[in-house]
Motif scaffolding. Structure first.
Motif, PDB file in Angstrom:
ATOM      1  N   SER A  11      23.880  64.416  -9.496  1.00  0.00           N
ATOM      2  CA  SER A  11      24.690  64.594  -8.300  1.00  0.00           C
ATOM      3  C   SER A  11      23.604  64.181  -6.888  1.00  0.00           C
ATOM      4  O   SER A  11      24.245  63.442  -6.116  1.00  0.00           O
ATOM      5  N   LEU A  12      22.633  64.683  -7.008  1.00  0.00           N
ATOM      6  CA  LEU A  12      21.685  64.683  -6.022  1.00  0.00           C
ATOM      7  C   LEU A  12      21.218  63.065  -6.086  1.00  0.00           C
ATOM      8  O   LEU A  12      21.158  62.435  -5.097  1.00  0.00           O
ATOM      9  N   VAL A  13      21.053  62.474  -7.116  1.00  0.00           N
ATOM     10  CA  VAL A  13      20.868  61.099  -7.110  1.00  0.00           C
ATOM     11  C   VAL A  13      21.740  60.031  -6.560  1.00  0.00           C
ATOM     12  O   VAL A  13      21.832  59.230  -5.633  1.00  0.00           O
ATOM     13  N   TYR A  14      22.865  60.277  -7.111  1.00  0.00           N
ATOM     14  CA  TYR A  14      24.279  59.613  -6.320  1.00  0.00           C
ATOM     15  C   TYR A  14      24.330  60.033  -4.770  1.00  0.00           C
ATOM     16  O   TYR A  14      24.596  59.017  -4.043  1.00  0.00           O
ATOM     17  N   PHE A  15      24.210  61.130  -4.516  1.00  0.00           N
ATOM     18  CA  PHE A  15      24.231  61.530  -2.970  1.00  0.00           C
ATOM     19  C   PHE A  15      23.203  60.850  -2.218  1.00  0.00           C
ATOM     20  O   PHE A  15      23.378  60.245  -1.198  1.00  0.00           O
ATOM     21  N   MET A  16      21.912  60.761  -2.818  1.00  0.00           N
ATOM     22  CA  MET A  16      20.651  60.091  -2.063  1.00  0.00           C
ATOM     23  C   MET A  16      21.078  58.750  -2.070  1.00  0.00           C
ATOM     24  O   MET A  16      20.795  57.935  -1.213  1.00  0.00           O
ATOM     25  N   THR A  17      21.705  58.080  -2.987  1.00  0.00           N
ATOM     26  CA  THR A  17      22.057  56.636  -3.279  1.00  0.00           C
ATOM     27  C   THR A  17      23.257  56.376  -1.832  1.00  0.00           C
ATOM     28  O   THR A  17      23.212  55.475  -1.229  1.00  0.00           O
ATOM     29  N   PRO A  72      35.039  60.934  -4.311  1.00  0.00           N
ATOM     30  CA  PRO A  72      35.952  60.031  -3.573  1.00  0.00           C
ATOM     31  C   PRO A  72      35.613  59.538  -2.227  1.00  0.00           C
ATOM     32  O   PRO A  72      35.486  58.469  -1.791  1.00  0.00           O
ATOM     33  N   PHE A  73      35.158  60.577  -1.169  1.00  0.00           N
ATOM     34  CA  PHE A  73      34.920  60.299   0.062  1.00  0.00           C
ATOM     35  C   PHE A  73      33.575  59.276   0.219  1.00  0.00           C
ATOM     36  O   PHE A  73      33.471  58.178   0.612  1.00  0.00           O
ATOM     37  N   CYS A  74      32.572  59.818  -0.711  1.00  0.00           N
ATOM     38  CA  CYS A  74      31.430  58.908  -0.672  1.00  0.00           C
ATOM     39  C   CYS A  74      31.508  57.660  -1.374  1.00  0.00           C
ATOM     40  O   CYS A  74      31.098  56.526  -0.868  1.00  0.00           O
ATOM     41  N   VAL A  75      32.323  57.612  -2.369  1.00  0.00           N
ATOM     42  CA  VAL A  75      32.392  56.024  -3.208  1.00  0.00           C
ATOM     43  C   VAL A  75      32.949  55.293  -2.304  1.00  0.00           C
ATOM     44  O   VAL A  75      32.954  54.199  -1.908  1.00  0.00           O
ATOM     45  N   SER A  76      34.311  55.964  -1.731  1.00  0.00           N
ATOM     46  CA  SER A  76      35.089  54.907  -0.909  1.00  0.00           C
ATOM     47  C   SER A  76      34.281  54.380   0.673  1.00  0.00           C
ATOM     48  O   SER A  76      34.289  53.198   0.823  1.00  0.00           O
ATOM     49  N   SER A  77      33.580  55.387   1.090  1.00  0.00           N
ATOM     50  CA  SER A  77      33.004  55.031   2.467  1.00  0.00           C
ATOM     51  C   SER A  77      31.799  54.126   2.273  1.00  0.00           C
ATOM     52  O   SER A  77      31.567  53.011   2.770  1.00  0.00           O
ATOM     53  N   ALA A  78      30.963  54.245   0.967  1.00  0.00           N
ATOM     54  CA  ALA A  78      29.898  53.535   0.804  1.00  0.00           C
ATOM     55  C   ALA A  78      30.199  52.268   0.345  1.00  0.00           C
ATOM     56  O   ALA A  78      29.776  51.089   1.002  1.00  0.00           O
TER      57      ALA A  78
END
Length: 150
Positions: A17-23, A96-102
Motif C-alpha cells: 500500500s505504501l508503494v502504491y501510495f508513493m506511486t 479508487p480515488f487514487c486510481v481514478s485521479s492518477a
C-alpha cells in the motif's frame, strides 16, 4: 506490558500500500503542473465521485450484514466493525480515488498512457509478464519453499 503479538506490525500488505501510495504521489506531482486549475478540479471531483460509489460498494460487499446464523447484525455491532476495521474501510474509498485521479491526470496530460508513465514502456505484454512473475510466481515459490505444498 506489550507482547510481540500486541504491537502493530508493518506487513507485506502495508508495504505494498505504501508503494502504491508513493506511486500515486509521483504521478500527481509529475502531471498536475501540465493542467489548468479547472482541469485538475474536475479530475479530482470525478475521482471523488468514483471513490464514493466504488468505496461504498466495496465496503458493503466486504461487510457481512448477517452473522453466521443468518440474523442481521445490530447497529452497535456494525459501528464496532467500522471502528475495528477503519483502515480497511477507508482503503476501500482511497484506492479508487487514487486510481481514478492518477490515471485521469496522466491521460489528460501530454503523455496519455498510464503504462508508459509508470513503467517507461508501451509493451503491455512485458508489464503483464512482469506482474505475473513479481506478484504471483515469486510469492508462490516463496510460499512453497517456506511452507511446502500442504
Amino acid at each position: 506490558m506489550n507482547r510481540p503479538q500486541d504491537r502493530p506490525h508493518f506487513g507485506l500488505g502495508q508495504l505494498l500500500s505504501l508503494v502504491y501510495f508513493m506511486t500515486w504521489i509521483y504521478l500527481v506531482a509529475s502531471y498536475i503542473g501540465e493542467l489548468s486549475l479547472a482541469e485538475v478540479t474536475e479530475i479530482f471531483m470525478n475521482a471523488l465521485i468514483i471513490a464514493l460509489f466504488v468505496g461504498l460498494g466495496l465496503n458493503i460487499n466486504a461487510f457481512q450484514i448477517r452473522n453466521r446464523s443468518g440474523k442481521y447484525r445490530s447497529l452497535k455491532r456494525r459501528s464496532r466493525y467500522i471502528r475495528d476495521h477503519i483502515g480497511n474501510v477507508l482503503a476501500f474509498f482511497i484506492v479508487p480515488f487514487c486510481v481514478s485521479s492518477a490515471s485521469s491526470l496522466v491521460v489528460a496530460g501530454d503523455n496519455g498512457n498510464l503504462v508508459q508513465a509508470l513503467f517507461r514502456t508501451d509493451s503491455y505484454v512485458l508489464i503483464m509478464v512482469g506482474g505475473f512473475v513479481v506478484f504471483i510466481l515469486l510469492p508462490a515459490l516463496y510460499l512453497l519453499y517456506r511452507q511446502g505444498w500442504r
